[in-house]
Design an enzyme around this catalytic site. Structure first.
Site, PDB file in Angstrom:
ATOM      1  N   GLY A 151     -20.956  18.460  18.626  1.00 45.23           N
ATOM      2  CA  GLY A 151     -20.307  17.150  18.573  1.00 45.23           C
ATOM      3  C   GLY A 151     -19.620  16.758  19.864  1.00 45.23           C
ATOM      4  O   GLY A 151     -19.403  15.580  20.128  1.00 45.23           O
ATOM      5  N   GLU A 152     -19.242  17.748  20.666  1.00 46.56           N
ATOM      6  CA  GLU A 152     -18.405  17.427  21.814  1.00 46.56           C
ATOM      7  C   GLU A 152     -19.007  17.765  23.175  1.00 46.56           C
ATOM      8  O   GLU A 152     -18.662  17.148  24.176  1.00 46.56           O
ATOM      9  CB  GLU A 152     -17.035  18.109  21.635  1.00 46.56           C
ATOM     10  CG  GLU A 152     -16.305  17.481  20.462  1.00 46.56           C
ATOM     11  CD  GLU A 152     -15.043  18.202  20.027  1.00 46.56           C
ATOM     12  OE1 GLU A 152     -13.975  17.811  20.496  1.00 46.56           O
ATOM     13  OE2 GLU A 152     -15.130  19.147  19.210  1.00 46.56           O
ATOM     14  N   LYS A 169     -33.499  15.789  15.025  1.00 46.43           N
ATOM     15  CA  LYS A 169     -33.208  14.361  15.212  1.00 46.43           C
ATOM     16  C   LYS A 169     -31.706  14.101  15.307  1.00 46.43           C
ATOM     17  O   LYS A 169     -31.232  13.444  16.237  1.00 46.43           O
ATOM     18  CB  LYS A 169     -33.814  13.553  14.065  1.00 46.43           C
ATOM     19  CG  LYS A 169     -33.615  12.049  14.221  1.00 46.43           C
ATOM     20  CD  LYS A 169     -34.174  11.285  13.035  1.00 46.43           C
ATOM     21  CE  LYS A 169     -35.649  10.969  13.256  1.00 46.43           C
ATOM     22  NZ  LYS A 169     -36.189  10.124  12.170  1.00 46.43           N
ATOM     23  N   GLY A 224     -14.910   9.501  13.953  1.00 47.60           N
ATOM     24  CA  GLY A 224     -13.579  10.084  14.046  1.00 47.60           C
ATOM     25  C   GLY A 224     -13.181  10.287  15.494  1.00 47.60           C
ATOM     26  O   GLY A 224     -12.219   9.698  15.974  1.00 47.60           O
ATOM     27  N   ARG A 245     -28.995  27.621  17.489  1.00 47.52           N
ATOM     28  CA  ARG A 245     -30.048  27.106  16.618  1.00 47.52           C
ATOM     29  C   ARG A 245     -29.784  25.646  16.285  1.00 47.52           C
ATOM     30  O   ARG A 245     -28.667  25.263  15.939  1.00 47.52           O
ATOM     31  CB  ARG A 245     -30.089  27.933  15.337  1.00 47.52           C
ATOM     32  CG  ARG A 245     -31.281  27.606  14.461  1.00 47.52           C
ATOM     33  CD  ARG A 245     -31.336  28.560  13.287  1.00 47.52           C
ATOM     34  NE  ARG A 245     -32.491  28.256  12.439  1.00 47.52           N
ATOM     35  CZ  ARG A 245     -32.640  28.769  11.221  1.00 47.52           C
ATOM     36  NH1 ARG A 245     -31.738  29.607  10.733  1.00 47.52           N
ATOM     37  NH2 ARG A 245     -33.700  28.456  10.507  1.00 47.52           N
ATOM     38  N   ILE A 248     -18.411  12.919   9.390  1.00 50.28           N
ATOM     39  CA  ILE A 248     -17.772  11.854  10.172  1.00 50.28           C
ATOM     40  C   ILE A 248     -18.815  11.048  10.952  1.00 50.28           C
ATOM     41  O   ILE A 248     -18.522  10.438  11.974  1.00 50.28           O
ATOM     42  CB  ILE A 248     -16.656  12.413  11.085  1.00 50.28           C
ATOM     43  CG1 ILE A 248     -17.189  13.449  12.083  1.00 50.28           C
ATOM     44  CG2 ILE A 248     -15.560  13.038  10.239  1.00 50.28           C
ATOM     45  CD1 ILE A 248     -16.153  13.910  13.112  1.00 50.28           C
ATOM     46  N   GLY A 249     -20.033  11.074  10.423  1.00 55.15           N
ATOM     47  CA  GLY A 249     -21.126  10.360  11.075  1.00 55.15           C
ATOM     48  C   GLY A 249     -22.052  11.305  11.809  1.00 55.15           C
ATOM     49  O   GLY A 249     -23.087  10.904  12.349  1.00 55.15           O
TER      50      GLY A 249
HETATM   51 MO1  MOS Z   1     -12.653  16.603  17.883  1.00 60.63          MO
HETATM   52  S1  MOS Z   1     -11.698  15.583  19.380  1.00 60.63           S
HETATM   53  O1  MOS Z   1     -11.993  18.152  18.081  1.00 60.63           O
HETATM   54  O2  MOS Z   1     -12.079  15.776  16.513  1.00 60.63           O
END
Ligand code: MOS
Length: 737
Positions: A703-704, A632, A238, A627, A465-466
């Site tokens: 994720g970011e 992996k 995404g 946490r 989203i993966g």
């Molecule tokens: Mo992320 S860019 O907040 O989907």
């Protein structure tokens, strides 16, 4: 009552529970659902950036065998692209063209090939107007937006007086940094399959937010959200572009209603440059003032980015500057310039990714100006509380991240002198930067069912989203339920399931784990209560706190002979299952604590002195992210973020034709992203961090944060290697020669 240690599967490097399905093709993506009487939609896109459709001739297209409909503004049913939240969309309501690539029609046919061919026959004549495309030529039109940025923060914010702080400084760095338009390019394109069942709509959609898509589509079509069901079991990436339902989603629904058959609408790669968002171009001015010993006296980060003429998106480049360093005078601002292009959107760490390039490059420039080591400079300005809010951190392990990163990288062996380190003919450069991203959380719900056969099913709307949502939630559920992971099935991706937020802002793990944890605990507790109150149970009249749950059985802590399986309890009560539903939501903790994840990025580059070619050859990233749910998948997430940052630093650049606003490199042959050969060994380390405040499991989203700081670390390494400071991304070889 607790689960035993044996069941502590949270954190383990469990393989993806959906891995087998994915590698065998068994995982169904949104364009892959076998639907009876399926038809194929192909959109027609505007080739100008601004003006009106004077004439649109669809006759030839309509005569192609197998074509069922050609829908344009001339015959489309009434709908509203403004309703339903999210970004404003264009759904064939009028003849006005707002940007190049706007969907201005859709052809539906019985095969994809016939739809493609027919779409190519549609003739459009425009009344073209001169568009505003170039942000740099239009800075005089920049304005301070009235709306809020992500995180509900205002676009401009000031503490103290930066001009005074700069005047008092012994050393100043005042520079301008720029980042270009970038496109998300998930592997899976945007895809929607629309199926009407009477007045109810079912959409298989590639989305980061099934519930936000439900609301958007219902709003655009003017029907009730409960009449719209979104299913999204697997999403092939995404990165933000699937975080909002764009025009093609309701257009697919409109087309399906028109032809009275299901319609599948997949955007081709080339169609994804324009109508589905992008990271906007930014121009960022950073001013730093410091004392001789490196204490910041002033920090200003002023960003300008593009938005569309009909909607507002603020790239919040100054968000990190507000909280990252202790400084008495901090000013941040965000201005916008309206262009005749599509609306930009969130792209992996919107604001923090592009903003950290400027801020962390400027900090490196300051380190050189002061002759202080870049890590040491950051430590001298370490923020013990959030400087903009004046409140403590819920947890912060950044000092340990710097220490560990420097150690693992071997930073102390660095000669700070530019061009001083070589590997044969290559110039060697070592650079570093700070990484940071906020810890977000939204309300989420889940349902947990323990079945008579000793297995469990846990559901929570959500999306994977993966990132590994299926896998980590299976672990969270198993631990809460006291079951082994192979007895737990976690399901997501359907608006019929309990509600969850959009998978954006790195919030899914934190939000959904809270609900899954709660629902699992409640189901297990309810089951235990049955046993404790039952004279036939060996656990009868025991206290709940003396019982542990493990491998699908309850045991008395001190007398392990007294035990009973979940199956036995349910069987004796003649129950098919026991079920609990939980709603988890954040409390007041965000008012008391500032919540962020932190990290450090250390990069090594080799630069060819003759060609200017930059290769990233080594990487160490260290992160304090609460946490870890799965060692992996967490490691993979951070590696993915860093790879995305390598693309941002060295390659990614969407080039727009200044005359017609058309993207000229709209495919993966011309829009470069890193391939395996561009990616060095990346070492990721997690600092042990326990945060009791953020959410029940102490989880920070990951994720970011991986992309934040990466472009600056590379730019700083390139400076160290070459003595050239590149302030305009991407760092292509022409900028080094
Ligand atoms: Mo992320 S860019 O907040 O989907």
């Amino acid at each position: 009552m607790n689960t035993g240690d044996k069941n502590t599967v949270v954190g383990k490097p469990l393989n993806r529970v959906d891995g087998h399905l994915k590698v065998t093709g068994g995982a169904r993506y949104s364009a892959e659902f076998p639907v009876a009487k399926l038809t194929y939609g192909v959109t027609i896109q505007s080739t100008i950036a601004k003006g009106k459709i004077a004439q649109i001739d669809t006759k030839a297209a309509e005569q192609v065998p197998g074509v069922l409909a050609v829908i344009t503004h001339l015959n489309a049913p009434k709908a509203s692209g403004e309703k339903g939240g999210g970004h404003k969309v264009q759904v064939l309501q009028d003849n006005i063209v707002l940007y190049s690539g706007q969907h201005i029609g859709v052809v539906v046919a019985d095969t994809f090939e016939r739809a493609m061919y027919a779409a190519s026959l549609v003739q459009v004549r425009y009344d073209e107007e001169k568009p505003t495309i170039n942000m740099r030529d239009n800075l005089a039109k920049a304005y301070l937006p009235k709306g809020k940025m992500p995180g509900e923060e205002p676009p401009d914010l000031a503490h103290g007086n930066v001009n005074q702080g700069l005047a008092a400084a012994a050393v100043r760095v005042e520079q301008t940094y720029t980042t270009p338009i970038e496109n998300h390019n998930p592997m899976e394109p945007h895809a929607t399959t629309a199926v009407w069942q009477g007045d109810e709509l079912l959409l298989y959609d590639a989305t980061q937010g099934i519930f936000s898509t439900q609301e958007k589509v219902a709003g655009v079509l003017g029907i009730e959200p409960k009449k719209v069901r979104i299913m999204s079991y697997f999403v092939g990436g995404g990165f933000g572009c699937k975080g909002s339902a764009w025009s093609h989603v309701p257009i697919a629904a409109i087309a399906a209603r028109q032809v009275n058959r299901p319609v599948k609408l997949v955007l081709g790669r080339i169609q994804m440059y324009g109508p589905v968002g992008f990271r906007p171009e930014t121009i960022q001015q950073v001013s730093l003032g410091a004392t001789r010993d490196g204490k910041l006296t002033a920090l200003r980060h002023a960003g300008t980015s593009q938005t569309s003429t009909f909607d507002e998106f603020i790239e919040p480049v100054g968000k990190s500057a507000r909280m990252l360093y202790a400084c008495p005078n901090i000013e941040t601002s965000h201005h916008l310039v309206q262009l005749d292009q599509g609306t930009p959107t969130f792209m992996r760490a919107p604001g923090e990714a592009s903003g950290s390039f400027a801020l962390e490059s400027a900090m490196d420039e300051l380190a050189y100006a002061l002759n202080i080591d870049p890590v040491e400079l950051r430590l001298r300005n370490y923020a013990d509380v959030d400087p903009s809010k004046g409140i403590p951190w819920s947890s912060k392990s950044l000092k340990e991240c710097y220490r560990l990163g420097a150690e693992k990288f071997g930073w102390q062996k660095r000669n700070p002198q530019p061009r001083s380190m070589r590997d044969g003919n290559y110039l060697l450069g070592w650079g570093m930067a700070t990484a940071t991203y906020p810890t977000n959380r939204s309300p989420a719900s889940a349902i947990a069912q323990i079945m008579a056969d000793g297995t469990a099913v846990v559901q929570s709307g959500s999306q994977d989203i993966g990132t590994g949502t299926y896998t980590v939630m299976t672990q969270v559920a198993a631990e809460a339920l006291g079951l082994p992971v192979n007895k737990v099935r976690f399901e997501l991706g359907d608006t019929k399931m309990p509600k969850t937020p959009v998978s954006g802002g790195s919030q899914t793990a934190a939000s959904v784990s809270s609900a899954v944890h709660l629902a699992g605990n409640q189901a297990r507790s309810q089951l235990l209560q049955l046993a404790l109150a039952d004279q036939k149970s060996p656990l009868y009249s025991s206290k709940a706190e003396d019982v542990i749950a493990e491998d699908g059985s309850f045991f008395l802590k001190n007398k392990s002979s007294a035990s009973e399986t979940y199956q036995a309890i349910l069987a004796r009560h003649g129950m098919k299952m026991i079920e609990a539903r939980a709603d988890a939501k954040p409390g007041e903790e965000k008012k008391k604590f500032s919540m962020h994840a932190f990290g450090s990025q250390f990069a090594e580059v080799r630069v060819n002195p003759d060609s200017g070619e930059v290769r990233v050859t080594r990487w160490v990233g260290t992160f304090g992210v609460g946490r870890i749910l799965n060692a992996k998948t967490a490691n993979s997430q951070l590696i993915g973020g860093i790879v995305y940052g390598i693309g941002m630093a060295l390659m990614e650049h969407t080039v727009t034709d200044p005359h017609r606003g058309r993207v000229v490199n709209a495919d993966l042959a011309e829009y470069h992203v890193p391939v395996n050969a561009d990616v060095p060994p990346i070492e990721v380390f997690f600092v042990d961090e326990h945060d009791p405040y953020i959410n029940p499991l102490g989880v920070k989203g990951i994720g970011e944060i991986g992309i934040t700081g990466t472009a600056a670390a590379i730019a700083n390494a390139v400076y160290h290697a070459t003595g050239k400071r590149v302030r305009d991304l991407p760092i292509t070889l022409d900028k080094l020669l």
